[in-house]
Write a protein that holds these residues in place. Structure first.
Motif, short mmCIF file in Angstrom:
data_model
loop_
_atom_site.label_atom_id
_atom_site.label_comp_id
_atom_site.label_asym_id
_atom_site.label_seq_id
_atom_site.Cartn_x
_atom_site.Cartn_y
_atom_site.Cartn_z
N VAL A 147 0.80 -1.23 0.00
CA VAL A 147 0.00 0.00 0.00
C VAL A 147 0.83 1.28 0.00
CG1 VAL A 147 -2.08 -1.02 0.98
CG2 VAL A 147 -0.31 -0.19 2.51
N ARG A 148 2.12 1.15 0.35
CA ARG A 148 2.95 2.35 0.35
C ARG A 148 3.53 2.66 -1.02
NH1 ARG A 148 6.81 2.55 5.61
NH2 ARG A 148 6.10 0.51 6.30
N ASN A 173 -6.97 -6.93 2.31
CA ASN A 173 -6.01 -6.34 3.25
C ASN A 173 -6.66 -5.95 4.57
OD1 ASN A 173 -4.36 -6.52 1.06
ND2 ASN A 173 -3.97 -4.33 0.85
N LYS A 174 -7.80 -5.22 4.43
CA LYS A 174 -8.38 -4.63 5.64
C LYS A 174 -9.41 -5.53 6.30
CE LYS A 174 -8.04 0.05 3.79
NZ LYS A 174 -8.78 1.28 3.52
N HIS A 177 -7.40 -10.17 6.23
CA HIS A 177 -6.19 -10.34 7.06
C HIS A 177 -6.47 -10.06 8.53
CE1 HIS A 177 -2.59 -11.51 4.84
NE2 HIS A 177 -3.25 -11.09 3.80
N ARG A 178 -7.39 -9.16 8.78
CA ARG A 178 -7.67 -8.79 10.16
C ARG A 178 -8.52 -9.84 10.86
NH1 ARG A 178 -10.13 -2.93 11.35
NH2 ARG A 178 -9.44 -2.73 13.51
N ARG A 217 -13.74 4.89 4.83
CA ARG A 217 -12.52 5.66 4.55
C ARG A 217 -12.88 6.99 3.87
NH1 ARG A 217 -8.59 6.69 0.49
NH2 ARG A 217 -9.96 5.84 -1.10
N GLU A 231 -11.91 3.45 -4.49
CA GLU A 231 -10.97 2.53 -5.11
C GLU A 231 -11.62 1.22 -5.55
OE1 GLU A 231 -7.41 2.35 -2.71
OE2 GLU A 231 -6.96 4.45 -3.16
N HIS A 320 0.48 -14.67 6.00
CA HIS A 320 -0.44 -14.11 6.99
C HIS A 320 0.27 -13.60 8.23
CE1 HIS A 320 -4.66 -14.09 5.82
NE2 HIS A 320 -4.29 -14.98 4.93
N HIS A 322 3.18 -12.20 8.11
CA HIS A 322 3.85 -10.96 7.67
C HIS A 322 3.28 -10.53 6.32
CE1 HIS A 322 6.59 -11.77 10.91
NE2 HIS A 322 6.84 -12.97 10.41
N PRO A 323 2.10 -9.90 6.33
CA PRO A 323 1.40 -9.64 5.06
C PRO A 323 2.12 -8.68 4.11
CG PRO A 323 0.03 -9.05 6.96
CD PRO A 323 1.35 -9.45 7.49
N THR A 324 3.04 -7.88 4.61
CA THR A 324 3.69 -6.93 3.70
C THR A 324 4.98 -7.48 3.10
OG1 THR A 324 4.72 -5.85 5.58
CG2 THR A 324 2.69 -4.86 4.77
#
Lengths: 395, 64
Positions: A147-148, A173-174, A177-178, A217, A231, A320, A322-324
């Motif tokens: 996302v960055r 992602n939101k 994963h949560r 958001r 998005e 999962h 470390h998702p990034t």
């Protein structure tokens, strides 16, 4: 020790193999050309059944290759991870893959509309395109996590627009994963739940969750959900424009072709969600929050060939945890729940619920040490599953 | 020292223990709708890490 990394291969051999994987990842670029090559064969030989080849490749050739080439024991060590993780080379491959997915879809649309085929051959072409659309969602998944990095996020939207599934990044992602491996997650399957029952919960549930997360958001930003900043709307506009253009250029056969290709792409993703966390449950702590997602809350598959083709998505336990982490540094873990084969074969088995239950249910029960309170199970079958499997050895 | 500078010096930073993302109050998390200058105490309890999304506000560590 659960979750400890599996680095027992000789270091020299390991690092040479990991370095060579750098080139093997180009298979992701070749994959979308398979329907095109088989279409060329169909045209040249006049045999429409060639248009089914990608389906055969997915459910027969890949499982056989996974069986023959076996598992990938190599794990990058910390030093190698530092070296690999910021190497833009691995990102650039995915940009080329993104282009190839659109070339493949439009190419197949052209083939279907410009030659005479039986409806059966057209169905094969659409399902083949659907499998490639599904693989496109894997690439979109990988980039959508970064996302960055604005260009990866943009590319994720572009590749996922092939099948009109652009809401996935937000949902995944939101949302997923949560809440993974909890009863609240529509994208985590439950013990006793067939893939058909799961899909009715997962597909609408995922879309609703994505829409509500994006609405929240935009509200914080003081914008309407019906704005171009949404998005979900952005990639949807790309899909609609491309599909309308293909309909105008290639004619009405695009209606069944594109719908089946998109639908079967979604189905691939549903299969992935189905096999990745089947029955696994995170326990609720005293403070009402679930325990953190650990490597043992995902089904892992370390099969070499399918991992190279799917950007190591099957090293799902690490993903999962470390998702990034980018795909090239994902590691295998010892002592995490393991799938008996790679995704291609597991997706096939999942479509036959009795075969799936007889293969996987005993593994879930063993994982939970026969304590059904530690399993994410289908509430409709709660009593039945408890009477059949509940037999905890410890108090 | 102007008032603005004084504010900046007390702006705090919090780190996600999982992925290393740093929430700086001075920068906020613009894409997620938390404008620059949003204080930690103004964030909701279920504020997720805007990078990995698996950790929540109580998991973050204050950087001293």
């Amino acid at each position: 020790m659960p979750g400890s990394d599996n680095s027992h291969s000789p270091a020299f051999k390991t690092s040479a193999w990991i370095s060579s994987k750098r080139y093997w990842y180009w298979l992701s670029v070749l994959l979308p050309t398979i329907p095109l090559i088989s279409a060329a064969l169909a045209i040249r030989t006049g045999t429409g059944s060639w248009l089914w080849f990608t389906v055969f490749f997915m459910y027969a050739i890949l499982p056989a290759a996974d069986y023959i080439f076996g598992i990938d024991e190599a794990n990058p060590d910390d030093e190698l991870i530092e070296k690999l993780k910021d190497d833009r080379y691995y990102v650039h491959i995915m940009y080329v893959v993104t282009v190839m997915h659109w070339v493949s879809l439009v190419g197949m649309a052209y083939v279907v509309s410009h030659y005479e085929w039986s409806w059966f051959s057209i169905l094969g072409a659409a399902l083949s395109a659907g499998i490639i659309n599904g693989v496109g969602l894997v690439v979109g998944h990988e980039m959508g996590h970064k996302v960055r990095d604005k260009s990866q996020v943009a590319c994720a939207k572009i590749v996922m627009a092939c099948s009109g599934y652009g809401h996935f990044s937000i949902e995944h992602n939101k949302g997923h994963h949560r809440h993974v491996a909890t009863p609240e997650d529509p994208a985590s399957s439950r013990l006793g739940e067939s893939i058909y029952k799961f899909s009715k919960r997962e597909m609408p549930g995922a879309f609703r969750r994505a829409w509500s997360l994006e609405t929240e958001r935009l509200q914080r930003l003081g914008k309407s959900e019906w704005s171009l900043d949404n998005e979900i709307i952005q990639p949807a506009l790309l899909t609609i424009s491309a599909y309308v253009l293909m309909l105008a250029l290639f004619g009405p056969v695009m209606i069944p072709f594109l719908l089946i290709a998109a639908g079967f792409g979604w189905w691939q993703l549903t299969c992935a969600n189905y096999v990745e966390h089947y029955g696994l449950l995170r326990l609720k702590r005293e403070n009402g929050r679930y325990e953190r997602c650990a490597p043992q809350h995902s089904w892992n598959s370390n099969h070499k060939v399918s991992n190279l083709l799917l950007l190591q998505l099957q090293r799902h336990s690490d993903h999962h945890a470390h998702p990034t982490s980018p795909y090239q540094v994902l590691r295998d873990y010892a002592d995490v729940p393991g799938l008996p084969s790679g995704y291609p074969w597991m997706f096939f088995v999942a479509m036959f619920p009795w075969a799936w239950f007889s293969l996987m249910d005993p593994k879930v029960v063993a994982w939970a040490e026969a304590d059904m309170n530690r399993v994410n199970l289908d509430p409709d079958l709660r009593d039945e599953l408890f009477s059949r499997y509940h037999n905890p050895q410890t108090v | 020292m102007s008032t603005k500078q004084a504010e900046n010096t007390v702006m705090k930073q919090y780190r996600c223990p999982d992925c290393g993302y740093i929430y700086a109050e001075s920068a906020g998390a613009e894409h997620e709708g938390y404008r620059a200058g949003t204080l930690w105490k103004e964030l909701p309890e279920d504020f997720p890490c805007p990078d990995c999304f698996i950790t929540e506000k109580p998991d973050f560590v204050l950087l001293e």
